[in-house]
Design a protein around this motif. Structure first.
Motif, PDB file in Angstrom:
ATOM      1  N   GLY A   1       0.798  -1.220   0.000  1.00  0.00           N
ATOM      2  CA  GLY A   1       0.000   0.000   0.000  1.00  0.00           C
ATOM      3  C   GLY A   1       0.830   1.268   0.000  1.00  0.00           C
ATOM      4  N   ILE A   2       2.155   1.114  -0.106  1.00  0.00           N
ATOM      5  CA  ILE A   2       3.075   2.262  -0.080  1.00  0.00           C
ATOM      6  C   ILE A   2       3.802   2.333  -1.423  1.00  0.00           C
ATOM      7  N   ARG A   3       3.880   3.512  -1.980  1.00  0.00           N
ATOM      8  CA  ARG A   3       4.546   3.646  -3.272  1.00  0.00           C
ATOM      9  C   ARG A   3       6.011   3.237  -3.168  1.00  0.00           C
ATOM     10  N   GLY A   4       6.469   2.432  -4.089  1.00  0.00           N
ATOM     11  CA  GLY A   4       7.862   1.998  -4.097  1.00  0.00           C
ATOM     12  C   GLY A   4       8.787   3.109  -4.557  1.00  0.00           C
ATOM     13  N   ALA A   5      10.046   3.034  -4.108  1.00  0.00           N
ATOM     14  CA  ALA A   5      11.023   4.069  -4.463  1.00  0.00           C
ATOM     15  C   ALA A   5      12.243   3.465  -5.141  1.00  0.00           C
ATOM     16  N   PHE A   6      12.078   2.270  -5.717  1.00  0.00           N
ATOM     17  CA  PHE A   6      13.224   1.608  -6.340  1.00  0.00           C
ATOM     18  C   PHE A   6      13.689   2.308  -7.618  1.00  0.00           C
ATOM     19  N   SER A   7      12.788   2.996  -8.308  1.00  0.00           N
ATOM     20  CA  SER A   7      13.162   3.648  -9.564  1.00  0.00           C
ATOM     21  C   SER A   7      13.600   5.098  -9.367  1.00  0.00           C
ATOM     22  N   THR A   8      13.818   5.493  -8.118  1.00  0.00           N
ATOM     23  CA  THR A   8      14.345   6.824  -7.851  1.00  0.00           C
ATOM     24  C   THR A   8      15.872   6.801  -7.910  1.00  0.00           C
ATOM     25  N   ARG A   9      16.473   7.963  -7.751  1.00  0.00           N
ATOM     26  CA  ARG A   9      17.926   8.071  -7.817  1.00  0.00           C
ATOM     27  C   ARG A   9      18.480   8.719  -6.541  1.00  0.00           C
ATOM     28  N   ILE A  10      19.748   8.522  -6.341  1.00  0.00           N
ATOM     29  CA  ILE A  10      20.437   9.165  -5.227  1.00  0.00           C
ATOM     30  C   ILE A  10      21.615   9.965  -5.778  1.00  0.00           C
ATOM     31  N   ALA A  11      21.952  11.035  -5.096  1.00  0.00           N
ATOM     32  CA  ALA A  11      23.160  11.817  -5.397  1.00  0.00           C
ATOM     33  C   ALA A  11      24.123  11.658  -4.235  1.00  0.00           C
ATOM     34  N   TYR A  12      25.403  11.728  -4.514  1.00  0.00           N
ATOM     35  CA  TYR A  12      26.401  11.584  -3.468  1.00  0.00           C
ATOM     36  C   TYR A  12      27.745  12.093  -3.984  1.00  0.00           C
ATOM     37  N   VAL A  13      28.694  12.182  -3.090  1.00  0.00           N
ATOM     38  CA  VAL A  13      30.031  12.672  -3.440  1.00  0.00           C
ATOM     39  C   VAL A  13      31.050  11.574  -3.149  1.00  0.00           C
ATOM     40  N   THR A  14      31.942  11.345  -4.101  1.00  0.00           N
ATOM     41  CA  THR A  14      33.051  10.419  -3.874  1.00  0.00           C
ATOM     42  C   THR A  14      34.358  11.198  -4.019  1.00  0.00           C
ATOM     43  N   VAL A  15      35.430  10.598  -3.506  1.00  0.00           N
ATOM     44  CA  VAL A  15      36.747  11.221  -3.618  1.00  0.00           C
ATOM     45  C   VAL A  15      37.727  10.174  -4.115  1.00  0.00           C
ATOM     46  N   LEU A  16      38.425  10.495  -5.186  1.00  0.00           N
ATOM     47  CA  LEU A  16      39.425   9.585  -5.752  1.00  0.00           C
ATOM     48  C   LEU A  16      40.803  10.129  -5.423  1.00  0.00           C
ATOM     49  N   GLU A  17      41.605   9.296  -4.791  1.00  0.00           N
ATOM     50  CA  GLU A  17      42.967   9.716  -4.455  1.00  0.00           C
ATOM     51  C   GLU A  17      43.922   8.586  -4.787  1.00  0.00           C
ATOM     52  N   LYS A  18      44.836   8.848  -5.686  1.00  0.00           N
ATOM     53  CA  LYS A  18      45.851   7.871  -6.034  1.00  0.00           C
ATOM     54  C   LYS A  18      47.178   8.299  -5.425  1.00  0.00           C
ATOM     55  N   PRO A  19      48.037   7.342  -5.084  1.00  0.00           N
ATOM     56  CA  PRO A  19      49.316   7.691  -4.455  1.00  0.00           C
ATOM     57  C   PRO A  19      50.080   8.721  -5.273  1.00  0.00           C
ATOM     58  N   GLY A  20      50.497   9.787  -4.630  1.00  0.00           N
ATOM     59  CA  GLY A  20      51.280  10.814  -5.306  1.00  0.00           C
ATOM     60  C   GLY A  20      50.468  11.789  -6.120  1.00  0.00           C
ATOM     61  N   GLU A  21      49.157  11.642  -6.132  1.00  0.00           N
ATOM     62  CA  GLU A  21      48.321  12.533  -6.922  1.00  0.00           C
ATOM     63  C   GLU A  21      47.343  13.279  -6.019  1.00  0.00           C
ATOM     64  N   SER A  22      46.816  14.387  -6.544  1.00  0.00           N
ATOM     65  CA  SER A  22      45.845  15.157  -5.769  1.00  0.00           C
ATOM     66  C   SER A  22      44.503  14.443  -5.764  1.00  0.00           C
ATOM     67  N   LYS A  23      43.693  14.757  -4.789  1.00  0.00           N
ATOM     68  CA  LYS A  23      42.356  14.178  -4.705  1.00  0.00           C
ATOM     69  C   LYS A  23      41.467  14.738  -5.818  1.00  0.00           C
ATOM     70  N   ILE A  24      40.588  13.891  -6.313  1.00  0.00           N
ATOM     71  CA  ILE A  24      39.569  14.318  -7.263  1.00  0.00           C
ATOM     72  C   ILE A  24      38.205  14.045  -6.636  1.00  0.00           C
ATOM     73  N   TYR A  25      37.435  15.087  -6.515  1.00  0.00           N
ATOM     74  CA  TYR A  25      36.101  14.975  -5.945  1.00  0.00           C
ATOM     75  C   TYR A  25      35.093  14.827  -7.080  1.00  0.00           C
ATOM     76  N   ALA A  26      34.117  13.963  -6.899  1.00  0.00           N
ATOM     77  CA  ALA A  26      33.130  13.720  -7.950  1.00  0.00           C
ATOM     78  C   ALA A  26      31.725  13.784  -7.367  1.00  0.00           C
ATOM     79  N   LEU A  27      30.889  14.569  -8.003  1.00  0.00           N
ATOM     80  CA  LEU A  27      29.465  14.583  -7.671  1.00  0.00           C
ATOM     81  C   LEU A  27      28.786  13.603  -8.605  1.00  0.00           C
ATOM     82  N   GLN A  28      28.129  12.604  -8.041  1.00  0.00           N
ATOM     83  CA  GLN A  28      27.545  11.546  -8.852  1.00  0.00           C
ATOM     84  C   GLN A  28      26.075  11.344  -8.517  1.00  0.00           C
ATOM     85  N   ILE A  29      25.354  10.811  -9.493  1.00  0.00           N
ATOM     86  CA  ILE A  29      24.002  10.328  -9.247  1.00  0.00           C
ATOM     87  C   ILE A  29      23.938   8.883  -9.730  1.00  0.00           C
ATOM     88  N   ALA A  30      23.057   8.097  -9.136  1.00  0.00           N
ATOM     89  CA  ALA A  30      22.920   6.688  -9.497  1.00  0.00           C
ATOM     90  C   ALA A  30      21.505   6.244  -9.184  1.00  0.00           C
TER      91      ALA A  30
END
Length: 439
Positions: free
Chosen positions: A163-192
């Motif tokens: 009796g409750i509307r499903g939310a499986f087909s919705t999306r989320i936004a979030y932030v990730t950070v990629l950091e490789k040894p010796g390199e600067s961090k890369i921040y990414a705004l993503q949706i999925a």
């Protein structure tokens, strides 16, 4: 500035820094159910058949449906290996087979491809004990949109049975950070997708990205970027990628939140020397000051009717949640149980407010019942942040510390269902659950 105000400011900035961690900015989030309800509904989802001449689909739809329902914690799908038969239509079902296994509900269906590159999905939801069809649907989908179609089917099943509307087909936004040894961090705004699949990068930056917030129609995302070494608030179109800087005043520009009509953006600015709540009218550019107090006022959130703003303030001697009429007036304090409450967000029906509850060095997700005034702590971890309601109000997604660093988690509003959403490598933070798409 008082000691309390300084502590709150330090806390806010510490939160920003604490979660800036390494990660794979493009990996898929994986969901793990850490706690479900004991009374999860038994359901069998039979792999859909293929009509004559129909090419196999690129993905197995029923596996996605089964995962969606299992991840909700409210259903217990029968493993495919234990299916006693593989009917594809109601007439092919031997109800005795499923009753013997204790299955209450059965999903059967098949795919056909009347047009090249497009599938018709026909499925039926069957009450095993009554021997009746609860629902039957036909959905058309391009081959490259079958995952979205599967989530839509999950939504239909969930709504029919709860009796409750499903939310499986919705999306989320979030932030990730990629950091490789010796390199600067890369921040990414993503949706999925809500299950973490189909990640899409909206923006990458060598500077921190924070506080994503969806517009009510899901077409835009507001966020804070530290490009150029200072905070600014941007609004970005999800489809085109075009973006506009809407706030870049001297000092703090943070915590954007769309109004329910999508025409205004509440945010925190310190352009006059102190952090206050403002509302920006996006069409006209008019900036409306909401609070005016020597304390730090931050993290505004709109009530579903657009008439009030909840926010964090230390005006009472410690961080607590207050609420103010958007037209003006004296803010009213909402939280009293505990020394620290922050980051409020209204439930879609406005009857609850989720927030961070801090006590004895632990910061957990709590929900305030507006009718009774009671506060319920939902999580048991020690550093939880950024609560965000699912559009059906049943789950709250948030950031927390996992074994490998920051990851996302979700908890049901009754505390009975818990999930973890983690990248296989790296960290993820600042989740924001998107709205329903139009029916």
């Amino acid at each position: 500035m008082g000691v309390v105000a300084e502590n709150l400011r330090r806390k806010l900035y510490c939160v920003l820094v604490l979660f800036l961690c390494a990660g794979d900015a493009h990996a898929v989030l994986t969901i793990k159910i850490t706690q479900g309800v004991e009374s999860a509904l038994p359901i069998a989802i039979v792999p859909f058949g293929l009509s004559e001449g129909t090419p196999p689909p690129p993905i197995e739809i029923t596996q996605i449906i089964s995962a969606d329902l299992a991840n909700s914690g409210r259903f217990a799908p029968l493993p495919e290996r234990d299916l006693p038969a593989h009917p594809h239509d109601f007439a092919e079902i031997n109800l005795r087979d499923w009753r013997t296994l204790g299955m209450e509900t059965l999903v059967v269906g098949h795919l056909s491809a009347p047009v090249s590159g497009k599938y018709d999905i026909e499925f039926r939801l069957v009450d095993v004990y009554k021997g009746t069809q609860l629902a039957g649907y036909r959905i058309s989908s391009p081959a490259n949109q079958l995952r979205r179609a599967a989530h839509h089917i999950s939504d239909l099943i969930y709504e029919k049975l709860t009796g409750i509307r499903g939310a499986f087909s919705t999306r989320i936004a979030y932030v990730t950070v990629l950091e490789k040894p010796g390199e600067s961090k890369i921040y990414a705004l993503q949706i999925a997708d809500s299950d973490g699949h189909n990640p899409q990068t909206l923006l990458e930056s060598p500077q921190p990205l924070l506080s994503p917030a969806w517009s009510p129609d899901g077409r835009r995302v507001a966020y804070v970027s530290f490009e150029g070494g200072k905070s600014s608030v941007y609004v970005q179109d999800v489809q085109s990628g075009s973006r506009k800087k809407v706030a870049s005043s001297p000092g703090l520009n943070s915590a954007p939140s769309f109004s329910p009509d999508g025409g205004r953006l509440a945010m925190t600015l310190s352009k006059d020397g102190n952090a206050e709540i403002y509302v920006l009218h996006l069409l006209s550019g008019l900036l409306q000051r909401i609070t005016n107090n020597a304390a730090i006022d931050t993290e505004p959130a709109w009530s579903p009717d657009g008439g009030r703003l909840a926010f964090t303030s230390d005006r009472g001697g410690g961080p607590q949640i207050y609420e103010v009429d958007v037209r003006g007036g004296r803010p009213q304090r909402l939280t009293f149980e505990g020394p620290y409450h922050a980051r409020p967000v209204y439930s879609p029906d406005g009857r609850q407010i989720a927030m961070i509850h801090g006590e004895r060095g632990a910061y957990r997700i709590a929900v305030l019942d507006r009718d009774t005034g009671s506060l319920r702590i939902l999580t048991e971890t020690r550093l939880d942040e950024s609560p965000s309601f699912a559009p059906n109000g049943r789950m709250i997604i948030y950031a927390t510390l996992g074994q490998k660093g920051t990851e996302l988690a979700a908890v049901s509003v009754d505390g009975r269902v818990r999930q973890r959403l983690a990248l296989q490598a790296g960290e993820v933070r600042e989740p924001a659950w998107g709205p329903f798409s139009k029916r």
